[in-house]
Motif scaffolding. Structure first.
Motif, PDB file in Angstrom:
ATOM      1  N   CYS A  76      -9.021  -4.727  21.760  1.00 32.99           N
ATOM      2  CA  CYS A  76      -8.528  -3.352  21.639  1.00 32.99           C
ATOM      3  C   CYS A  76      -9.659  -2.353  21.450  1.00 32.99           C
ATOM      4  CB  CYS A  76      -7.575  -3.245  20.460  1.00 32.99           C
ATOM      5  SG  CYS A  76      -8.403  -3.392  18.873  1.00 32.99           S
ATOM      6  N   GLY A  77     -10.829  -2.854  21.044  1.00 34.12           N
ATOM      7  CA  GLY A  77     -11.990  -1.966  20.898  1.00 34.12           C
ATOM      8  C   GLY A  77     -12.064  -1.225  19.590  1.00 34.12           C
ATOM      9  N   ARG A  78     -11.093  -1.425  18.720  1.00 39.62           N
ATOM     10  CA  ARG A  78     -11.098  -0.649  17.477  1.00 39.62           C
ATOM     11  C   ARG A  78     -12.336  -0.917  16.636  1.00 39.62           C
ATOM     12  NH1 ARG A  78      -5.502  -1.780  17.802  1.00 39.62           N
ATOM     13  NH2 ARG A  78      -4.197   0.077  17.828  1.00 39.62           N
ATOM     14  N   CYS A  79     -12.719  -2.195  16.555  1.00 40.04           N
ATOM     15  CA  CYS A  79     -13.831  -2.511  15.653  1.00 40.04           C
ATOM     16  C   CYS A  79     -15.099  -1.779  16.061  1.00 40.04           C
ATOM     17  CB  CYS A  79     -14.048  -4.015  15.561  1.00 40.04           C
ATOM     18  SG  CYS A  79     -14.299  -4.835  17.128  1.00 40.04           S
ATOM     19  N   ARG A  80     -15.249  -1.561  17.352  1.00 40.10           N
ATOM     20  CA  ARG A  80     -16.450  -0.839  17.786  1.00 40.10           C
ATOM     21  C   ARG A  80     -16.310   0.655  17.514  1.00 40.10           C
ATOM     22  NH1 ARG A  80     -15.805  -5.064  20.969  1.00 40.10           N
ATOM     23  NH2 ARG A  80     -14.286  -4.174  22.386  1.00 40.10           N
ATOM     24  N   VAL A  81     -15.134   1.162  17.755  1.00 40.14           N
ATOM     25  CA  VAL A  81     -14.936   2.604  17.580  1.00 40.14           C
ATOM     26  C   VAL A  81     -15.078   3.022  16.119  1.00 40.14           C
ATOM     27  CG1 VAL A  81     -13.242   4.450  17.792  1.00 40.14           C
ATOM     28  CG2 VAL A  81     -13.461   2.770  19.606  1.00 40.14           C
ATOM     29  N   VAL A  82     -14.609   2.185  15.205  1.00 39.42           N
ATOM     30  CA  VAL A  82     -14.572   2.624  13.805  1.00 39.42           C
ATOM     31  C   VAL A  82     -15.813   2.238  13.005  1.00 39.42           C
ATOM     32  CG1 VAL A  82     -12.064   2.573  13.711  1.00 39.42           C
ATOM     33  CG2 VAL A  82     -13.370   0.565  12.986  1.00 39.42           C
ATOM     34  N   CYS A  83     -16.689   1.451  13.577  1.00 37.91           N
ATOM     35  CA  CYS A  83     -17.838   1.020  12.783  1.00 37.91           C
ATOM     36  C   CYS A  83     -18.813   2.178  12.595  1.00 37.91           C
ATOM     37  CB  CYS A  83     -18.553  -0.138  13.469  1.00 37.91           C
ATOM     38  SG  CYS A  83     -20.019  -0.649  12.557  1.00 37.91           S
ATOM     39  N   PRO A  84     -19.048   2.577  11.343  1.00 40.63           N
ATOM     40  CA  PRO A  84     -19.964   3.704  11.121  1.00 40.63           C
ATOM     41  C   PRO A  84     -21.374   3.387  11.616  1.00 40.63           C
ATOM     42  CG  PRO A  84     -18.795   3.138   9.097  1.00 40.63           C
ATOM     43  CD  PRO A  84     -18.515   2.046  10.090  1.00 40.63           C
ATOM     44  N   ALA A  85     -21.692   2.097  11.665  1.00 43.55           N
ATOM     45  CA  ALA A  85     -23.031   1.726  12.112  1.00 43.55           C
ATOM     46  C   ALA A  85     -23.046   1.455  13.613  1.00 43.55           C
ATOM     47  CB  ALA A  85     -23.526   0.511  11.345  1.00 43.55           C
ATOM     48  N   GLY A  86     -21.911   1.598  14.241  1.00 43.20           N
ATOM     49  CA  GLY A  86     -21.853   1.408  15.687  1.00 43.20           C
ATOM     50  C   GLY A  86     -22.098  -0.025  16.139  1.00 43.20           C
ATOM     51  N   LEU A  87     -21.769  -0.973  15.290  1.00 47.94           N
ATOM     52  CA  LEU A  87     -22.025  -2.370  15.671  1.00 47.94           C
ATOM     53  C   LEU A  87     -21.042  -2.826  16.746  1.00 47.94           C
ATOM     54  CD1 LEU A  87     -22.846  -4.152  12.317  1.00 47.94           C
ATOM     55  CD2 LEU A  87     -24.350  -3.105  13.993  1.00 47.94           C
ATOM     56  N   ASP A  88     -21.558  -3.661  17.603  1.00 44.90           N
ATOM     57  CA  ASP A  88     -20.774  -4.154  18.716  1.00 44.90           C
ATOM     58  C   ASP A  88     -21.035  -5.646  18.848  1.00 44.90           C
ATOM     59  OD1 ASP A  88     -19.505  -4.675  21.050  1.00 44.90           O
ATOM     60  OD2 ASP A  88     -20.377  -3.003  22.164  1.00 44.90           O
ATOM     61  N   LEU A  89     -19.976  -6.420  18.754  1.00 40.08           N
ATOM     62  CA  LEU A  89     -20.148  -7.871  18.838  1.00 40.08           C
ATOM     63  C   LEU A  89     -20.173  -8.378  20.268  1.00 40.08           C
ATOM     64  CD1 LEU A  89     -18.046  -9.616  16.047  1.00 40.08           C
ATOM     65  CD2 LEU A  89     -20.428 -10.019  16.643  1.00 40.08           C
ATOM     66  N   ARG A  90     -19.779  -7.534  21.203  1.00 38.28           N
ATOM     67  CA  ARG A  90     -19.603  -8.046  22.562  1.00 38.28           C
ATOM     68  C   ARG A  90     -20.846  -8.687  23.154  1.00 38.28           C
ATOM     69  NH1 ARG A  90     -16.973  -3.245  25.666  1.00 38.28           N
ATOM     70  NH2 ARG A  90     -18.512  -2.267  24.331  1.00 38.28           N
ATOM     71  N   PRO A  91     -21.996  -8.009  23.082  1.00 42.54           N
ATOM     72  CA  PRO A  91     -23.164  -8.628  23.710  1.00 42.54           C
ATOM     73  C   PRO A  91     -23.423 -10.024  23.167  1.00 42.54           C
ATOM     74  CG  PRO A  91     -23.654  -6.387  23.015  1.00 42.54           C
ATOM     75  CD  PRO A  91     -22.301  -6.703  22.498  1.00 42.54           C
ATOM     76  N   LEU A  92     -23.271 -10.163  21.880  1.00 40.54           N
ATOM     77  CA  LEU A  92     -23.519 -11.468  21.292  1.00 40.54           C
ATOM     78  C   LEU A  92     -22.455 -12.461  21.760  1.00 40.54           C
ATOM     79  CD1 LEU A  92     -25.248 -13.117  19.414  1.00 40.54           C
ATOM     80  CD2 LEU A  92     -23.818 -12.391  17.525  1.00 40.54           C
ATOM     81  N   ALA A  93     -21.220 -11.998  21.771  1.00 41.07           N
ATOM     82  CA  ALA A  93     -20.131 -12.866  22.212  1.00 41.07           C
ATOM     83  C   ALA A  93     -20.388 -13.324  23.639  1.00 41.07           C
ATOM     84  CB  ALA A  93     -18.804 -12.131  22.109  1.00 41.07           C
ATOM     85  N   GLU A  94     -20.825 -12.377  24.474  1.00 40.60           N
ATOM     86  CA  GLU A  94     -21.077 -12.729  25.865  1.00 40.60           C
ATOM     87  C   GLU A  94     -22.199 -13.749  25.975  1.00 40.60           C
ATOM     88  OE1 GLU A  94     -21.593  -8.934  27.769  1.00 40.60           O
ATOM     89  OE2 GLU A  94     -19.503  -8.456  27.289  1.00 40.60           O
ATOM     90  N   ARG A  95     -23.220 -13.525  25.219  1.00 42.67           N
ATOM     91  CA  ARG A  95     -24.357 -14.461  25.266  1.00 42.67           C
ATOM     92  C   ARG A  95     -23.927 -15.851  24.849  1.00 42.67           C
ATOM     93  NH1 ARG A  95     -29.771 -13.283  22.291  1.00 42.67           N
ATOM     94  NH2 ARG A  95     -29.667 -15.544  22.388  1.00 42.67           N
ATOM     95  N   LEU A  96     -23.171 -15.894  23.740  1.00 42.79           N
ATOM     96  CA  LEU A  96     -22.760 -17.207  23.249  1.00 42.79           C
ATOM     97  C   LEU A  96     -21.840 -17.878  24.254  1.00 42.79           C
ATOM     98  CD1 LEU A  96     -22.313 -16.231  19.537  1.00 42.79           C
ATOM     99  CD2 LEU A  96     -23.938 -17.894  20.419  1.00 42.79           C
ATOM    100  N   GLU A  97     -21.042 -17.037  24.889  1.00 39.50           N
ATOM    101  CA  GLU A  97     -20.118 -17.593  25.867  1.00 39.50           C
ATOM    102  C   GLU A  97     -20.899 -18.168  27.048  1.00 39.50           C
ATOM    103  OE1 GLU A  97     -15.985 -16.263  28.033  1.00 39.50           O
ATOM    104  OE2 GLU A  97     -17.353 -14.767  27.202  1.00 39.50           O
ATOM    105  N   ALA A  98     -21.856 -17.413  27.484  1.00 37.26           N
ATOM    106  CA  ALA A  98     -22.669 -17.875  28.603  1.00 37.26           C
ATOM    107  C   ALA A  98     -23.369 -19.171  28.222  1.00 37.26           C
ATOM    108  CB  ALA A  98     -23.695 -16.806  28.976  1.00 37.26           C
ATOM    109  N   ALA A  99     -23.903 -19.179  27.012  1.00 39.19           N
ATOM    110  CA  ALA A  99     -24.628 -20.365  26.559  1.00 39.19           C
ATOM    111  C   ALA A  99     -23.716 -21.572  26.569  1.00 39.19           C
ATOM    112  CB  ALA A  99     -25.192 -20.132  25.171  1.00 39.19           C
ATOM    113  N   CYS A 100     -22.440 -21.316  26.273  1.00 37.92           N
ATOM    114  CA  CYS A 100     -21.566 -22.469  26.140  1.00 37.92           C
ATOM    115  C   CYS A 100     -21.023 -22.912  27.489  1.00 37.92           C
ATOM    116  CB  CYS A 100     -20.525 -22.192  25.056  1.00 37.92           C
ATOM    117  SG  CYS A 100     -18.860 -22.061  25.489  1.00 37.92           S
ATOM    118  N   ARG A 101     -21.153 -22.029  28.493  1.00 39.65           N
ATOM    119  CA  ARG A 101     -20.764 -22.445  29.842  1.00 39.65           C
ATOM    120  C   ARG A 101     -21.811 -23.365  30.445  1.00 39.65           C
ATOM    121  NH1 ARG A 101     -18.302 -17.300  30.743  1.00 39.65           N
ATOM    122  NH2 ARG A 101     -20.310 -16.401  31.280  1.00 39.65           N
ATOM    123  N   GLU A 102     -23.025 -23.214  29.985  1.00 39.66           N
ATOM    124  CA  GLU A 102     -24.125 -23.967  30.607  1.00 39.66           C
ATOM    125  C   GLU A 102     -23.984 -25.468  30.383  1.00 39.66           C
ATOM    126  OE1 GLU A 102     -27.593 -22.105  28.967  1.00 39.66           O
ATOM    127  OE2 GLU A 102     -27.240 -20.320  30.201  1.00 39.66           O
TER     128      GLU A 102
END
Ligand SMILES: Cc1cc2nc3c(=O)[nH]c(=O)nc-3n(C[C@H](O)[C@H](O)[C@H](O)COP(=O)(O)OP(=O)(O)OC[C@H]3O[C@@H](n4cnc5c(N)ncnc54)[C@H](O)[C@@H]3O)c2cc1C
Ligand code: SF4
Ligand code: SF4
Ligand code: SF4
Lengths: 411, 247, 330, 278
Positions: free
Chosen positions: C304-330
């Motif tokens: 839903c994107g809420r966690c990114r929108v409301v984080c005062p520090a602007g943290l975004d887990l997606r890049p990390l999630a994507e990386r881990l996902e890619a790593a696990c596809r390998e």
């Protein structure tokens, strides 16, 4: 041989002070107030802070008077930096101040002072002995707090009152609730007046001292002092007229008027100007022992004024407003107001970055010190020969008549 | 059930915490039944400490020797000593300029006159006595006070809060003043529990409940800096209620 | 049943109808610009262009703070007697519907949570189609959660195509027939297609706990908990008990808790199973993407994107999630 | 009937076992499963009205009389006021919850019970259950360590079992405390030291562990060294808990939940889990 007996901690007053009774042999020959409250040095703390912070900090001088400190500080700051508030904000502030007046007076009458007249030692006994009266008083007190909560955001240290305006304007529904609550206590206030007027005096008649009050604005507001001798002192000369200096017996600065007798301030002073005719017959004298009566009448006036203000606000229609943008500016501002206990002055000077470079706060209890000491002396004289404990009790009651607020006095 | 015996004392402060108690208009009659307010100078005479107390509730910070004596006495006589309000917990507004020469501040107010006896830099109670529990706030929330008292009846001390003001602010679905209005809201680093009182009325949190124990101050300062707030101004704001913010 | 069509200007009429059944709530933009689910009383229209509300609809199922039991000496512990009021939620996006589906799996079941179950069964869910914005990630990772609703409104030219997917939906549809028209409409694909699919985020083998990103993210995390408070599938709660002044009665309160708080994993004596912010931060990730206990393996992020929108520090887990996902596809 | 509402119980007996620990006997409704049908290692949620609710392991045997024995250490918000409780006072209980020790797999096996401190509470329950089927078991050994001798729980009971020859007992204390002379054979050592040179048949032995989290890594590696297979090692895990039924989100052990998947896990289950042993 002279000996000093001290009432360790004055009770049922705000803050820390004591009364020193000077004994010569068995006789009490003199008495005076000793204010040993630790100074927080607000006037120094405020220096160096931005104009937007002043009122938030200054209101912490005292909880009972926090709303009036806040409003007074805001007024001084705004006049220094040249901000004009909307009429709506003005009315809301006035309402909050009346809320504070109701709360403070109810607290003093029903929780702190009444036990003196019923010969008990405090609110807990009062709850047992006169539960109905206490509950009636608490009900009134609660309305005062509710006003401060709805307008100021909180009963103590109201944060919703800001430089240039208000954080969130209360909704009409909330003001209507207040209206209802105020209407609901009117009868209790009337009943309380009869009750208080029915109480016997517990102090001897003392002389009437000169007094001064703020005038030139709506009730409790103004721009000058008027004295009982009908002299007028404009805001800009008030500091000089009060002529504060430091005395050894008090951590609060003491006013030294040019005249020899000290002036007193507070509800009795405000009322003495014009006692409502319907009550005039109840004031056999307007000396300090009648202050409880003055306070309860003022309580009624505050309720009425609050009702009037709410009506005005609702009639005008509440409008959403954002605080006026204030730009830091060099300047100086003074505010004069009536706090529940009397004349209150806040004055600040700011540099061109809006940083405070001088602060001066003069509070009613500080002003009243001279009068209190004068009354104490007189009391001792009037009770000459009486038992030490009697004098001691009477002295405490007398000081309580001034409803001292020692945190304010020392700040 | 036995009536608990309480001592309620104020040190250097504005009496707001004690007044908060007296502001519980609806509950006061019941409180008077359940507790013996034995030592409570603000509301009861005389002010005499005798015997043991189930709890001492202490408002204000410490800035004079006689306050220390009173505090030690209260500690000795009480099962629990509870710090009431931000002054008692962190020092509060009075400690605003701790770290500066107190004598110079004193002279700013009193000149060369030697009034005001012996005073020292305002400090929290825990500097000199063991504090068993604390109710934060300037002033404390009525509800927290009442819950603390009710807990005492049951023999329980209040649970510590470990979340910031923001948490309750979000629960209330308020507009975030920091992010959306670029306001200097201290919510992220201040101890919650007030129900985000101020931000709920669109007034930035001024930090009256003191520092959150595990606040990420470095990141908060970074965010404030991005919003254009001078670091010094932010730190000064933070120290309004708790002088130990240093960085 | 063939899809029904509702012209846009019938929205108010529809809401009026719905109000005859129950209180209707939907996304409303406040004066302050915040979009919240709140009452759609006469004259208040939902903001159907808003991508997301600040709090998700979970607030209707698990209140931020609520009394779950009260105690008296006479009756012992008792559940609150409040009956759940019927409520129609209008304007739910697919992610929020999927979020409710996830909560259902935790709070319903063999031994349902009584408060949740009562509220849930008193609810009618009406979805509305949406277009993901730059914060959404529903379209990036498939979710196994189904976006179940009673009715669903697809934005189409000039109005909405309305479909029902439950008996309650059918009933409602029947009752509002007169403001709908049967019309051949081409229902475009909507965000629902990303849901109810085999998860692309498989249960990961060991996430690399040593990744420096964890510390980097944690260093910026304020620990305010906004991300999980605003997450439609974060459900951790704390339980507190408050004694009455009489010492003989008590209330037990359940309150949204947060795995970013120190106390979340702390036990008596101060020992904590997740000592520092980095561990806590990772814990949230693990819970979101891997699931616990019976729901292990079901990623609960509905994008839903809420966690990114409301984080005062602007943290975004997606890049990390994507990386881990890619790593696990390998 | 909803399982999250506590059922009333009354404190019937209180025995102080050590300075900070007491054994509470509760009496509930006769036929409620919370008292009558649980497995050793399972837990219940005890409510003290006005104070709160906490997870506690069963410490005794299932009772058809409705009695429940709990051993409680007084450490926090709920457990401290429990210290002042008196017989007759009302509390609430709900349970049983979680997964206990795998009793059926123990038949015919040697059993090695290892308890650290308060971990003796659930192991006492296990021990009582094992004694009931003593003749179907091989050797029964209990290794028990605590901070000081004074804080060893149920020592009289345990020593009697040793004297009667039904069980072997080895005891260790971290510090001598004041009671050293009173307990011959007690070693001053950390609990894992009791594993050194222990004579067991690893293929025949099942180990049941309960103790503070810090000792688990050492105990597990000690057992592995003795040749005990991972699926023969069962540990009771501790985590913060609020609901007991897998909802509140606090008690995750890796991706498992302590309250529903545990609290008893085999080490084989825990081996790959991040954060299981700390
Ligand atoms: C499965 C299990 C079995 C247990 N068995 C026993 C037993 O037989 N005897 C015993 O004395 N103790 C046992 N404990 C530990 C006991 O639950 C805690 O000592 C107790 O919760 C402390 O509560 P408190 O309110 O007094 O402490 P506080 O520190 O004030 O804790 C506040 C809250 O945190 C949670 N919490 C704190 N510590 C723990 C903990 N260790 N485990 C789970 N939640 C915690 C509780 O919800 C508690 O109410 C067990 C714990 C678990 C998980
Ligand atoms: S307004 Fe302040 S308290 Fe509220 S979320 Fe934003 S930063 Fe936090
Ligand atoms: S929001 Fe901040 S300033 Fe306001 S009451 Fe809460 S802690 Fe105090
Ligand atoms: S993790 Fe973030 S994006 Fe995913 S469902 Fe929760 S709030 Fe939405």
């Amino acid at each position: 041989m002279k000996r000093v007996s001290k009432i360790d901690i004055m009770t049922r007053v705000e803050g820390h002070g004591s009364i020193e009774l000077i004994r010569d042999g068995g006789r009490v020959v003199d008495a005076h107030l000793n204010i040993f409250e630790s100074p927080r040095l607000f006037e120094a703390l405020l220096v160096g802070r931005s104009f937007v912070e002043i009122a938030d900090i200054a209101c912490r001088i005292c909880s009972i008077c926090s709303t009036v400190h806040k409003v007074s500080a805001l007024q001084a700051v705004e006049s220094a930096v040249g901000v004009t508030i909307s009429r709506q904000t003005g009315l809301l502030r006035e309402l909050a101040v009346q809320g504070g007046q109701i709360e403070s007076h109810a607290l003093h009458i029903f929780c702190l002072a009444l036990p003196d007249y019923l010969n008990i030692n405090g609110i807990q006994q009062l709850a047992k002995l006169e539960p109905k009266i206490l509950q009636m008083g608490l009900k009134i007190k609660k309305v005062g707090n509710l006003i401060q909560e709805i307008v100021g955001g909180r009963a103590i240290h109201p944060f919703n009152l800001l430089v240039g305006g208000i954080g969130k304007v209360p909704e009409a529904g909330q003001l209507q609730i207040l209206e209802d609550c105020l209407a609901a206590v009117c009868q209790d206030v009337t009943a309380s007046i009869s009750f208080v007027f029915g109480l016997d005096d517990v102090l001897p008649l003392l002389a009437m001292l000169p007094y001064c009050v703020v005038s030139g604005g709506p009730p409790l507001f103004g721009d000058r002092l008027t004295t009982s001798a009908a002299t007028t002192i404009f805001a800009s000369s008030v500091v000089a007229w009060l002529n504060e200096s430091v005395e050894l017996y008090s951590n609060a600065k003491v006013s030294h008027f040019r005249e020899t007798t000290p002036y007193f301030v507070g509800p009795l002073a405000r009322l003495a100007k014009s006692i409502p005719s319907e009550y005039a017959s109840h004031f056999a004298d307007t000396s300090i022992r009648s202050s409880l009566k003055a306070r309860i009448i003022e309580l009624q006036q505050a309720v009425e004024r609050a009702q009037f203000l709410i009506k005005q606000l609702l009639d005008n229609g509440l409008e959403k407003e954002m605080p006026v943008m204030a730009v830091p500016a060099q300047g100086e501002g003074i505010s004069l107001m009536e706090a529940p206990r009397g004349v209150l002055l806040h004055s600040y000077r700011f540099n061109d970055r809006g940083v405070c470079c001088a602060a001066n706060i003069i509070t009613p209890t500080a002003i009243n010190q001279g009068a209190i000491n004068m009354s104490l002396k007189e009391l001792v004289a009037a009770m000459d020969g009486a038992d030490y404990n009697q004098i001691r009790t009477a002295a405490e009651i007398l000081v309580r008549c001034y409803d001292p607020c020692i945190s304010c006095a020392v700040h | 059930m036995r009536r608990l015996r309480l001592a309620i004392a104020g040190l250097t402060a504005c009496s707001g915490c004690q007044l908060s108690l007296l502001n519980c208009e609806d509950e006061l009659p019941e409180l008077f039944e359940k507790f013996e307010f034995h030592f409570f100078p603000m509301a009861c005479s005389p002010a005499l400490l005798t015997g043991q107390y189930d709890a001492a509730l202490v408002e204000g910070c410490l800035s004079m020797p006689h306050e220390n004596e009173l505090l030690q006495e209260l500690r000795r006589r009480s099962v629990y000593l509870i710090a009431l309000g931000t002054c008692a917990i962190c020092g509060g507004v009075a400690a605003l300029r701790n770290g500066e020469e107190r004598e110079l501040l004193r002279q700013q107010v009193y000149g060369q006159h030697l009034v005001a006896g012996e005073t020292f830099d305002p400090m929290p109670l825990q500097n000199v006595v063991q504090v068993d529990a604390a109710v934060s706030g300037c002033p404390p929330e009525k509800q927290e006070l009442l819950r603390m008292l009710a807990g005492l009846v049951r023999g329980v001390l209040p649970v510590n809060i470990d979340y910031p003001v923001c948490t309750e602010c979000r629960m209330k679905e308020n507009l975030c003043l920091l992010m959306e209005r670029n306001a200097l809201c201290l919510g992220p680093v201040i101890l919650g529990g007030c129900g985000a009182r101020c931000p709920s009325l669109a007034v930035p949190c001024e930090g009256c409940r003191g520092a959150l124990a595990e606040a990420n101050l470095a990141e908060a300062l970074e965010i404030y800096a991005q919003k254009g707030f001078d670091r010094q101004i932010v730190l000064e704001r933070l120290r309004r209620f708790s002088p130990e913010w240093q960085q | 049943m063939a899809p029904q069509f509702m012209v846009s200007h019938n929205l108010e009429a529809l809401l009026e109808r719905l109000r005859q059944y129950a209180e209707v709530h939907g996304p409303v933009r406040g004066d302050d610009g915040v979009v919240r689910f709140s009452a759609l009383t006469p004259g208040i229209l939902p903001d159907l262009s808003a991508i997301r509300t600040l709090l998700p609809p979970k607030k209707y199922l698990l209140h931020p703070q609520e009394i779950i039991l009260s105690y008296t000496e006479k009756d012992g512990y008792q559940a609150p007697s409040e009956g759940a009021r019927p409520l129609i939620l209008f304007g739910l996006h697919s992610c929020d519907l999927a979020g409710i589906n996830y909560l259902d799996q935790i709070f319903l079941g063999d031994d349902p949570d009584p408060l949740y179950a009562a509220r849930r069964s008193a609810q009618t869910l009406i979805g509305v189609s949406c277009i993901p914005d730059e914060f959404c990630s529903c379209h990036l990772a498939r979710s196994p959660l189904k976006p179940l609703s009673d009715l669903f409104f697809h934005h189409v030219e000039g109005g909405f195509a309305v479909t029902s997917s439950s008996p309650r939906g059918e009933e409602l549809l029947e009752d509002v027939k007169d403001i709908l028209e049967e019309r051949e409409v081409n229902i475009p694909e909507d965000a629902r297609r990303f849901f109810g699919q085999v998860a692309s985020m498989r249960v990961r083998p060991e996430l690399d706990a040593a990744l420096p990103e964890w510390q980097e993210l944690a260093d910026c995390c304020l620990g305010c908990g906004a991300c999980s408070l605003c997450c439609p599938t974060c459900y951790c709660f704390d339980v507190l008990e408050f004694s009455g002044l009489d010492g003989r009665s008590a209330e037990r309160v359940r309150r949204w808790d947060n795995c970013l708080f120190k106390s979340h994993a702390q036990v008596a004596g101060g020992m904590s199973f997740r000592k520092d912010r980095a561990e806590r931060f990772r814990y949230r990730y693990c819970h979101k993407y891997r699931g616990f206990g019976p729901l292990q393996g079901i990623p609960s992020c509905v994008g839903c994107g809420r966690c990114r929108v409301v984080c005062p520090a602007g943290l975004d887990l997606r890049p990390l999630a994507e990386r881990l996902e890619a790593a696990c596809r390998e | 009937m909803n399982s999250t509402i506590p059922v009333p119980a009354v404190v019937s007996k209180i025995r102080q076992v050590t300075a900070d620990t007491s054994l509470l006997t509760l009496r509930t409704n006769l036929d409620h499963p919370v008292a009558s049908s649980f497995l050793p290692g399972q837990f219940l949620q005890l409510s003290l009205p006005g104070a709160g609710e906490i997870p506690l392991s069963y410490c005794g045997s299932p009772s058809s009389e409705g009695d429940i024995e709990l051993c409680i250490r007084h450490v926090g918000h709920v457990t401290t006021p429990l210290k002042a409780i008196v017989p007759g006072e009302a509390v609430g209980v709900r349970g049983p919850y979680g997964r206990g020790f795998p009793m059926p797999t123990y038949t015919g096996q040697d059993l090695l019970l290892i308890a650290g401190g308060l971990g003796m509470a659930p192991l006492r329950s296990l021990l009582l259950a094992l004694l009931k089927q003593r003749k179907f078991l091989g050797r029964l050994t209990l290794l028990y360590g605590a901070r000081e001798i004074e804080s060893l729980l149920f020592l009289d009971e345990l020593l009697k079992l040793q004297r009667d020859g039904v069980m072997q007992l080895q005891v260790a204390a971290d510090h001598p405390g004041h009671g050293l002379n009173a307990l011959p054979g007690c070693r001053i050592a950390l609990l894992p030291a009791l594993l050194d040179g222990l004579d067991i048949d690893p293929g025949q032995t099942c180990a049941a562990l309960c103790g503070p989290p810090v000792v688990y890594p050492l105990l597990v590696s000690g057992l592995q060294l003795l040749g005990v297979a991972d699926n023969r090692i069962h540990l009771s895990m501790e985590r913060r808990m609020k609901c007991g039924v897998g909802r509140c989100g606090h008690c995750a052990v890796g991706t498992r939940l302590c309250c529903v998947d545990g609290p008893v896990f085999s080490y084989a289950e825990l081996a790959g889990l991040e954060g299981a042993l700390v």
